[in-house]
Each structure stands twice: as C-alpha cells, then as structure tokens.
Design a protein around this motif. Sequence first.
Motif, PDB file in Angstrom:
ATOM      1  N   ARG A 186     -30.120  45.026  39.260  1.00 47.63           N
ATOM      2  CA  ARG A 186     -29.156  45.722  40.123  1.00 47.63           C
ATOM      3  C   ARG A 186     -27.716  45.379  39.766  1.00 47.63           C
ATOM      4  O   ARG A 186     -26.782  45.976  40.315  1.00 47.63           O
ATOM      5  N   LYS A 187     -27.526  44.429  38.866  1.00 50.63           N
ATOM      6  CA  LYS A 187     -26.182  43.963  38.534  1.00 50.63           C
ATOM      7  C   LYS A 187     -25.793  44.332  37.103  1.00 50.63           C
ATOM      8  O   LYS A 187     -26.651  44.456  36.229  1.00 50.63           O
ATOM      9  N   LEU A 188     -24.493  44.452  36.891  1.00 53.31           N
ATOM     10  CA  LEU A 188     -23.953  44.687  35.552  1.00 53.31           C
ATOM     11  C   LEU A 188     -24.188  43.451  34.687  1.00 53.31           C
ATOM     12  O   LEU A 188     -23.863  42.332  35.083  1.00 53.31           O
ATOM     13  N   PHE A 189     -24.767  43.651  33.511  1.00 56.43           N
ATOM     14  CA  PHE A 189     -25.022  42.560  32.573  1.00 56.43           C
ATOM     15  C   PHE A 189     -23.869  42.493  31.582  1.00 56.43           C
ATOM     16  O   PHE A 189     -23.670  43.404  30.785  1.00 56.43           O
ATOM     17  N   VAL A 190     -23.099  41.404  31.641  1.00 60.71           N
ATOM     18  CA  VAL A 190     -21.938  41.216  30.768  1.00 60.71           C
ATOM     19  C   VAL A 190     -22.258  40.125  29.750  1.00 60.71           C
ATOM     20  O   VAL A 190     -22.527  38.972  30.120  1.00 60.71           O
ATOM     21  N   ALA A 191     -22.232  40.472  28.487  1.00 58.74           N
ATOM     22  CA  ALA A 191     -22.461  39.510  27.405  1.00 58.74           C
ATOM     23  C   ALA A 191     -21.114  39.093  26.836  1.00 58.74           C
ATOM     24  O   ALA A 191     -20.315  39.946  26.422  1.00 58.74           O
ATOM     25  N   VAL A 192     -20.862  37.799  26.797  1.00 56.67           N
ATOM     26  CA  VAL A 192     -19.575  37.283  26.313  1.00 56.67           C
ATOM     27  C   VAL A 192     -19.828  36.467  25.045  1.00 56.67           C
ATOM     28  O   VAL A 192     -20.562  35.481  25.067  1.00 56.67           O
ATOM     29  N   HIS A 193     -19.208  36.887  23.944  1.00 55.22           N
ATOM     30  CA  HIS A 193     -19.413  36.233  22.652  1.00 55.22           C
ATOM     31  C   HIS A 193     -18.186  35.405  22.297  1.00 55.22           C
ATOM     32  O   HIS A 193     -17.084  35.938  22.127  1.00 55.22           O
ATOM     33  N   MET A 194     -18.359  34.098  22.157  1.00 55.18           N
ATOM     34  CA  MET A 194     -17.247  33.173  21.893  1.00 55.18           C
ATOM     35  C   MET A 194     -17.506  32.462  20.571  1.00 55.18           C
ATOM     36  O   MET A 194     -18.505  31.765  20.421  1.00 55.18           O
ATOM     37  N   ARG A 195     -16.602  32.646  19.603  1.00 59.98           N
ATOM     38  CA  ARG A 195     -16.772  32.038  18.281  1.00 59.98           C
ATOM     39  C   ARG A 195     -15.731  30.941  18.073  1.00 59.98           C
ATOM     40  O   ARG A 195     -14.532  31.180  18.185  1.00 59.98           O
ATOM     41  N   PHE A 196     -16.220  29.739  17.712  1.00 59.65           N
ATOM     42  CA  PHE A 196     -15.322  28.608  17.493  1.00 59.65           C
ATOM     43  C   PHE A 196     -15.656  27.843  16.215  1.00 59.65           C
ATOM     44  O   PHE A 196     -15.202  26.711  16.027  1.00 59.65           O
ATOM     45  N   GLY A 197     -16.481  28.422  15.343  1.00 61.16           N
ATOM     46  CA  GLY A 197     -16.891  27.734  14.124  1.00 61.16           C
ATOM     47  C   GLY A 197     -15.727  27.495  13.178  1.00 61.16           C
ATOM     48  O   GLY A 197     -14.653  28.105  13.283  1.00 61.16           O
ATOM     49  N   SER A 198     -15.955  26.628  12.209  1.00 58.96           N
ATOM     50  CA  SER A 198     -14.887  26.241  11.280  1.00 58.96           C
ATOM     51  C   SER A 198     -14.417  27.398  10.409  1.00 58.96           C
ATOM     52  O   SER A 198     -13.291  27.378   9.901  1.00 58.96           O
ATOM     53  N   GLU A 199     -15.267  28.424  10.225  1.00 61.58           N
ATOM     54  CA  GLU A 199     -14.849  29.558   9.408  1.00 61.58           C
ATOM     55  C   GLU A 199     -13.943  30.520  10.179  1.00 61.58           C
ATOM     56  O   GLU A 199     -13.443  31.498   9.610  1.00 61.58           O
ATOM     57  N   PHE A 200     -13.737  30.249  11.468  1.00 61.32           N
ATOM     58  CA  PHE A 200     -12.840  31.071  12.284  1.00 61.32           C
ATOM     59  C   PHE A 200     -11.516  30.328  12.452  1.00 61.32           C
ATOM     60  O   PHE A 200     -11.456  29.257  13.068  1.00 61.32           O
ATOM     61  N   ALA A 201     -10.466  30.919  11.900  1.00 60.20           N
ATOM     62  CA  ALA A 201      -9.165  30.259  11.865  1.00 60.20           C
ATOM     63  C   ALA A 201      -8.515  30.234  13.241  1.00 60.20           C
ATOM     64  O   ALA A 201      -8.724  31.124  14.067  1.00 60.20           O
ATOM     65  N   ILE A 202      -7.739  29.208  13.479  1.00 61.50           N
ATOM     66  CA  ILE A 202      -6.942  29.093  14.697  1.00 61.50           C
ATOM     67  C   ILE A 202      -5.544  29.622  14.394  1.00 61.50           C
ATOM     68  O   ILE A 202      -4.899  29.188  13.441  1.00 61.50           O
ATOM     69  N   VAL A 203      -5.097  30.571  15.183  1.00 62.16           N
ATOM     70  CA  VAL A 203      -3.765  31.149  14.985  1.00 62.16           C
ATOM     71  C   VAL A 203      -2.723  30.178  15.527  1.00 62.16           C
ATOM     72  O   VAL A 203      -2.787  29.760  16.686  1.00 62.16           O
ATOM     73  N   GLY A 204      -1.803  29.790  14.678  1.00 63.58           N
ATOM     74  CA  GLY A 204      -0.796  28.809  15.061  1.00 63.58           C
ATOM     75  C   GLY A 204       0.297  29.379  15.944  1.00 63.58           C
ATOM     76  O   GLY A 204       0.422  30.612  16.102  1.00 63.58           O
ATOM     77  N   ASP A 205       1.074  28.515  16.515  1.00 68.07           N
ATOM     78  CA  ASP A 205       2.202  28.923  17.351  1.00 68.07           C
ATOM     79  C   ASP A 205       3.172  29.782  16.530  1.00 68.07           C
ATOM     80  O   ASP A 205       3.533  29.440  15.404  1.00 68.07           O
ATOM     81  N   GLY A 206       3.568  30.887  17.102  1.00 69.88           N
ATOM     82  CA  GLY A 206       4.497  31.774  16.429  1.00 69.88           C
ATOM     83  C   GLY A 206       3.828  32.748  15.485  1.00 69.88           C
ATOM     84  O   GLY A 206       4.484  33.661  14.963  1.00 69.88           O
ATOM     85  N   GLU A 207       2.523  32.581  15.208  1.00 63.90           N
ATOM     86  CA  GLU A 207       1.789  33.500  14.339  1.00 63.90           C
ATOM     87  C   GLU A 207       1.176  34.626  15.161  1.00 63.90           C
ATOM     88  O   GLU A 207       0.882  34.457  16.343  1.00 63.90           O
ATOM     89  N   SER A 208       0.983  35.756  14.516  1.00 61.79           N
ATOM     90  CA  SER A 208       0.341  36.892  15.168  1.00 61.79           C
ATOM     91  C   SER A 208      -1.051  37.099  14.587  1.00 61.79           C
ATOM     92  O   SER A 208      -1.230  37.041  13.367  1.00 61.79           O
ATOM     93  N   PRO A 209      -2.054  37.372  15.435  1.00 63.89           N
ATOM     94  CA  PRO A 209      -3.399  37.640  14.925  1.00 63.89           C
ATOM     95  C   PRO A 209      -3.620  39.098  14.533  1.00 63.89           C
ATOM     96  O   PRO A 209      -4.709  39.458  14.109  1.00 63.89           O
ATOM     97  N   ARG A 210      -2.607  39.935  14.673  1.00 64.56           N
ATOM     98  CA  ARG A 210      -2.799  41.369  14.429  1.00 64.56           C
ATOM     99  C   ARG A 210      -3.270  41.628  13.002  1.00 64.56           C
ATOM    100  O   ARG A 210      -2.681  41.149  12.036  1.00 64.56           O
ATOM    101  N   GLY A 211      -4.336  42.422  12.912  1.00 63.69           N
ATOM    102  CA  GLY A 211      -4.879  42.800  11.614  1.00 63.69           C
ATOM    103  C   GLY A 211      -5.683  41.723  10.933  1.00 63.69           C
ATOM    104  O   GLY A 211      -6.202  41.946   9.839  1.00 63.69           O
ATOM    105  N   LYS A 212      -5.812  40.547  11.559  1.00 65.92           N
ATOM    106  CA  LYS A 212      -6.565  39.458  10.954  1.00 65.92           C
ATOM    107  C   LYS A 212      -7.986  39.435  11.514  1.00 65.92           C
ATOM    108  O   LYS A 212      -8.202  39.754  12.681  1.00 65.92           O
ATOM    109  N   PHE A 213      -8.918  39.040  10.661  1.00 62.74           N
ATOM    110  CA  PHE A 213     -10.323  38.978  11.081  1.00 62.74           C
ATOM    111  C   PHE A 213     -10.798  37.534  10.998  1.00 62.74           C
ATOM    112  O   PHE A 213     -10.218  36.707  10.308  1.00 62.74           O
ATOM    113  N   ASN A 214     -11.891  37.249  11.713  1.00 62.12           N
ATOM    114  CA  ASN A 214     -12.446  35.894  11.759  1.00 62.12           C
ATOM    115  C   ASN A 214     -11.406  34.867  12.198  1.00 62.12           C
ATOM    116  O   ASN A 214     -11.221  33.832  11.568  1.00 62.12           O
TER     117      ASN A 214
END
Length: 284
Positions: free
Chosen positions: A152-180
């Motif tokens: 009877r309820k909406l099923f919401v799947a939330v996918h969170m990726r934190f592996g080492s192959e996923f880069a952390i965007v630094g302060d002042g950087e934009s993630p636009r157009g970047k993948f992983n």
Amino acid sequence: MARFVVAERLSIRGEGLGNEMIPWAKGFIAGQVLNAHLIGPSWGLNRRKYYKNFQTGRLDFALEDLLKHLPHHAFTREDYLATGEVDFGKAIAKWAAAGNLVNRRTFVATVSGMWGGYSSIRSARPFLWAKLLNSRDAMRNVYEIASRLDRRKLFVAVHMRFGSEFAIVGDGESPRGKFNVQIPGEWYLSLCESIRSEMGDRAQFHFFTDRGGPAFDEAVRRYNPGQIKQTGLTECSDLLLMSMADLRVCSISSYSLMAGFLSNGLYIWYEPQLTYADGFYTLW
C-alpha cells in the motif's frame, strides 16, 4: 552450423555490472538476429568477481579470447552509425545483410562497447532480467526484501555510492558533466526528508550502497531502521530491487542508470551534476 557472437568485455580487468550489461545485451540481440550462439561477456578476469554471480567459472574468458583470435567480423560503432538505425537489432541485420553474413553457415561476429546507449538495446530488457533473476542468491535476496514491503506504500529505492572509484568533488569545484562522483550525504538525507514530509507514512525506503559510511548509516537509522543486512551476493539482487521500486533516487553511476533502464520508471537525479543545454538537461 557453427555461428558465434562474442560479446566482448569492456576491458581486460572488466568493468562494473551496469556497464558490462550493455555489451551483454548487444550480444543477445546479435545472437537472435544472426541465429548464433552467444559467448561472453566473460567474467573470470573481472576484479569484482562476477563469475560467482553468474556461475561461469574463472576460466570463462578463454573461449572468448580464442574466438576473437580467429578470423571474425567486428560490428563497430562506425558500422552501427552507418546503418542509420537506433535499434541494435535492426542495425546489425542491415550490416549482416550487406556483408552477406546471413547466408554463411560458419562465422564469428563480435560486438562491444557502450555506444548506442540504452535506446538501442531496449528489446533486450527481458533477457537482462532473466540473467539477473537466475544469478546466484538473487531470488532469495529479492524475496527477503520484497516480502517485507507494504504494497500500500510507495517503494523508494535510494542508491548511495561511496567507493574509492567515485571521486569527491572539492570545495569550489563543480560536478556538472562529471560521472562517477560522490553525491554529498546531506543531499540524500534532505531528499528523503522531503519525500517523507510530502508522503508521510505512505512512503517506505530501502537503501543500497557499494560501501557503508556515516551518511548511509544515518539514512537507514532515520528512514528504515528495520533494514536488514543481507548475506551472500547482492550485486544482482540490489539491481533487481532498485528496478522494482516505484521511485529511484540515483547515484551518479551506470548502476543507477541500468536500474532506471530496466524499470522504465520514475527516478530522481542530482541536479548539480546535470548540464543544461538547448532546453534540456544532459548527463554529459
């Protein structure tokens, strides 16, 4: 008659499941069109050890490599574009007819790459579903989670990726157009809170990740405190469950994209990653 289609792995060491499923789908379609046996993509060398999921064995790459060393016909991105078709099946049928491949009793054809995108492999969705459902531990894992859901309820799947192959965007950087790249944990938490504020008790959450962390633990604590940690192999069952959900909250990954493709349903994407051009948002 000995006809073979080789779905080549994306690299020597292999890629993630979301990426590798695209050439796999191409191989299936090509095999159907050409009435040929599908070989690959081989999983034995994949660093993620997907041979365990699909129970192919560590040496499954040997046959793929052997066939590629024989005289063969490679269906390339240039061949695909030259046909003017979007659908992969129609494209390879044109190519095979032009090369008189359809009248040969024996041949090896190869397909590879992620070019063509999801629209080209739409007809292979039942094949991919079947492979995932028949993978090791998948049905048990899917049942374990699905049986706990309230229909009877909406099923919401939330996918969170934190592996080492996923880069952390630094302060002042934009993630636009970047993948992983990693999405800030606060975004997931804020979005889940917005859904709960709007839906109240009519929404139920389940969280998926390649690697836990403070943001994942906090999300589970707040929005699905009864979530269980599954045993066994979960790469395929997680993808199936995400595809089954009513709404997907995506990470910036091909795994989330594949879940959306298999479901053909609603999803939420991280807007700061998107590029706005000619009135449309694009991932790239």
